[in-house]
Design an enzyme around this catalytic site. Structure first.
Site, PDB file in Angstrom:
ATOM      1  NE  ARG A   5      29.575  21.688  -3.375  1.00 26.39           N
ATOM      2  CZ  ARG A   5      30.250  20.547  -3.864  1.00 26.39           C
ATOM      3  NH1 ARG A   5      29.775  19.253  -3.204  1.00 26.39           N
ATOM      4  NH2 ARG A   5      30.704  20.650  -5.007  1.00 26.39           N
TER       5      ARG A   5
ATOM      6  CB  ILE B 248      28.472  22.418  -8.401  1.00 31.54           C
ATOM      7  CG1 ILE B 248      28.646  23.466  -7.132  1.00 31.54           C
ATOM      8  CG2 ILE B 248      28.476  21.057  -8.122  1.00 31.54           C
ATOM      9  CD1 ILE B 248      27.673  23.426  -6.293  1.00 31.54           C
ATOM     10  CB  SER B 249      33.971  24.738  -8.458  1.00 31.35           C
ATOM     11  OG  SER B 249      34.027  25.075  -9.713  1.00 31.35           O
ATOM     12  CB  ALA B 250      36.123  21.342  -5.069  1.00 33.35           C
TER      13      ALA B 250
END
Length: 551
Positions: A37, A62-64
């Protein structure tokens, strides 16, 4: 606020995603480990790359990780297949990279993104992760990876809400669709038209993460009904209910998908040629291979005649190979796929559901086994805790009993000391002209010597009484009677004191004897020596020093 799956590195983050049940499939876990990530987070957020929280810098968002884990698991991806994948609102490209790693080199990947800065960040991130090169062709950016096992990813600049269904690759639909921003119900209805029969869509609809499966082909009458309904949500949803099934996954909060500017987006379809045949389904690959193997343009055709049944052959096989390549270039990915009736489709879906049910049953049995082991372990710990509690209570009771016995012993010693003082006071009061006893609290003495001292004083008192009776014949009867009454009372009191003292002395045996060796705390004056040296008179009382510890 970060969720529970944060880590200091990508490995630790994935370990927690797996431990907390977000990731359950081996191929999803493997892809998350391969795609770090840290290559995709917005610039300036590298220190938070592996925290389980959304990150945003400008338009780049960017999401979790746990959201991506749940969504990718819900897509039911088939590893190393020729699945087509569409990422609406592709963003940083993190999801596209994970899905590409799972599906393998024979799959097709498209992403639609509206903002130029986000597209630039996506291309740079994919290049850092996979060492890719970027080919630009109009509004389409194709990322070619160095690794042959990773398929190309095509990023199209456009609006995901305005993808044309009637042109390009959207004509045959996509097997899997992920929506990376929140949409409403009416927008969901339009996007689900991009699904191919049996396709799966996962995305946030308002504040809920939903999974939609297309179970059949939309009929002409239903399409006309939806067109007549216009923007009526109820009619759109009624069409969705007839050919789609939906499932609520969780509650989420996403930024909305941008509606403006309105850009009608066409996702171009591939033109078939032998070099890209691997991206086509197995039915298409088999059919094209059979046609090309049968073609032979070098064979000279025999003169026409009426063939016998045994001599008949397929004249199409005699067409030149170049002609077949031109013909096949007009076909799409599902050209040779057999049409499935609703019964066949439902049978296939039934088999898939049975497989999922069996998998869920195995997971349930494993969970029950873990629960049973946990209950046994808990029972063992409870038993152990009870034993420890019993031992602790026994120790506390023993200490309390010892404390009470010590208190009783101290009280008994105190009473015996009081009796000793009363006995000594009584002895001094009765023997006024003889050796008086002076008790001085000081060094520790032995009670055995004190006992012999008291016994000696009592004997000396008796001898003095008898001597005085022999030498005083002139005392009258009244004085003798008075002395006898007073002596009887004193003797009774002394006798009681002696009994208490002797009981006290009998209890103190070894501890008292040990004190004698350490310290001679009983000090008695050497009366004869002092009288001989002239340091004291003969009638001065004898002095005894006794320690308070012995009392």
């Amino acid at each position: 606020m970060a969720w529970r799956s944060s880590g200091t590195n990508n490995t630790e983050m994935v370990d927690k995603l797996k431990r907390f049940g977000v990731i359950t499939s081996e191929h999803v876990e493997r892809a998350f480990r391969r795609v770090d990530r840290k290559f995709f987070v917005p610039i300036g957020n590298e220190t938070l790359a592996h925290s389980d929280q959304p990150l945003k810098e400008g338009n780049v968002h960017i999401s979790a990780p746990h959201i991506y884990g749940s969504a990718i698991e819900a897509l039911d991806l088939i590893p190393n297949s020729c699945t087509s994948f569409l990422n609406i609102g592709s963003g940083t490209g993190y999801v596209s990279a994970i899905v590409a790693d799972i599906l393998g080199p024979n799959s097709l990947h498209y992403g639609v993104e509206l903002h130029d800065d986000v597209i630039g960040h996506c291309k740079a991130s994919l290049a850092k992760w996979g060492g890719a090169s970027v080919n630009e062709n109009g509004n389409i950016s194709t990322i070619n990876f160095v690794d042959d096992g990773t398929p190309d990813i095509h990023i199209v600049k456009g609006n995901g809400l305005n993808i044309l269904k009637s042109e390009g690759e959207s004509v045959v639909g996509y097997d899997r669709i992920y929506v990376g921003a929140a949409i409403d119900s009416s927008e969901l209805t339009n996007i689900t038209k991009l699904l191919s029969p049996g396709g799966i869509l996962v995305g946030p609809v308002e504040d809920e993460l939903v999974k939609v499966i297309r179970t059949g082909v939309v009929t002409q009458g239903l399409e006309e009904e939806e067109e007549d309904a216009g923007s009526d949500d109820a009619a759109s949803l009624s069409g969705l209910d007839q050919e789609f099934t939906s499932q609520l996954l969780s509650g989420v909060r996403f930024a909305p998908l941008s509606m403006f500017p309105v850009i009608y987006t066409i996702i171009p379809s591939n033109v078939w040629n032998p070099s890209i045949r691997r991206f086509y389904p197995s039915e298409h690959r088999c059919a094209s291979m059979a046609l090309l193997m049968c073609s032979n343009s070098e064979i000279v055709q025999p003169p026409p005649r009426v063939p016998t049944p045994d001599e008949r052959f397929n004249a199409a096989a005699m067409l030149p190979k170049s002609i077949w390549i031109e013909i096949l270039s007009y076909t799409h990915r599902r050209w040779f796929a057999p049409e499935q009736s609703e019964t066949d489709f439902l049978k296939r879906r039934l088999m898939e559901e049975k497989a999922k049910t069996a998998k869920a049953e195995r997971a349930r049995r494993e969970a029950e086994a873990r629960c049973l082991a946990a209950e046994r372990e808990r029972a063992a710990y409870r038993l152990l805790a009870r034993r420890w509690q019993s031992r602790l209570n026994a120790l506390l009771s023993q200490q309390q009993e010892q404390g009470s016995e010590q208190i009783e012993s101290e009280q008994y010693q105190h009473r015996a000391a009081e009796d000793l003082f009363s006995l000594l006071d009584a002895g001094v009061g009765q023997n006024n002209n003889a050796n008086a006893v002076l008790v001085q609290v000081g060094d520790r003495s032995t009670l055995a010597e004190l006992r012999s001292l008291i016994q000696g004083d009592i004997n000396s008192e008796e001898e003095g009484d008898s001597a005085s009776e022999d030498g005083s014949g002139a005392i009258d009867m009244e004085e003798d009677h008075f002395d006898e009454e007073e002596g009887d009372a004193d003797e009774e009191e002394i006798a009681r004191g002696e009994e208490n003292l002797l009981e006290f002395l009998a209890d103190e045996n070894e501890s008292v004897m040990s004190g004698r060796d350490r310290n001679n705390s009983v000090v008695m004056e050497d009366v004869e020596g002092l009288v001989a040296t002239g340091q004291r008179s003969a009638d001065q009382p004898r002095t005894v020093s006794i320690s308070s510890y012995d009392l």
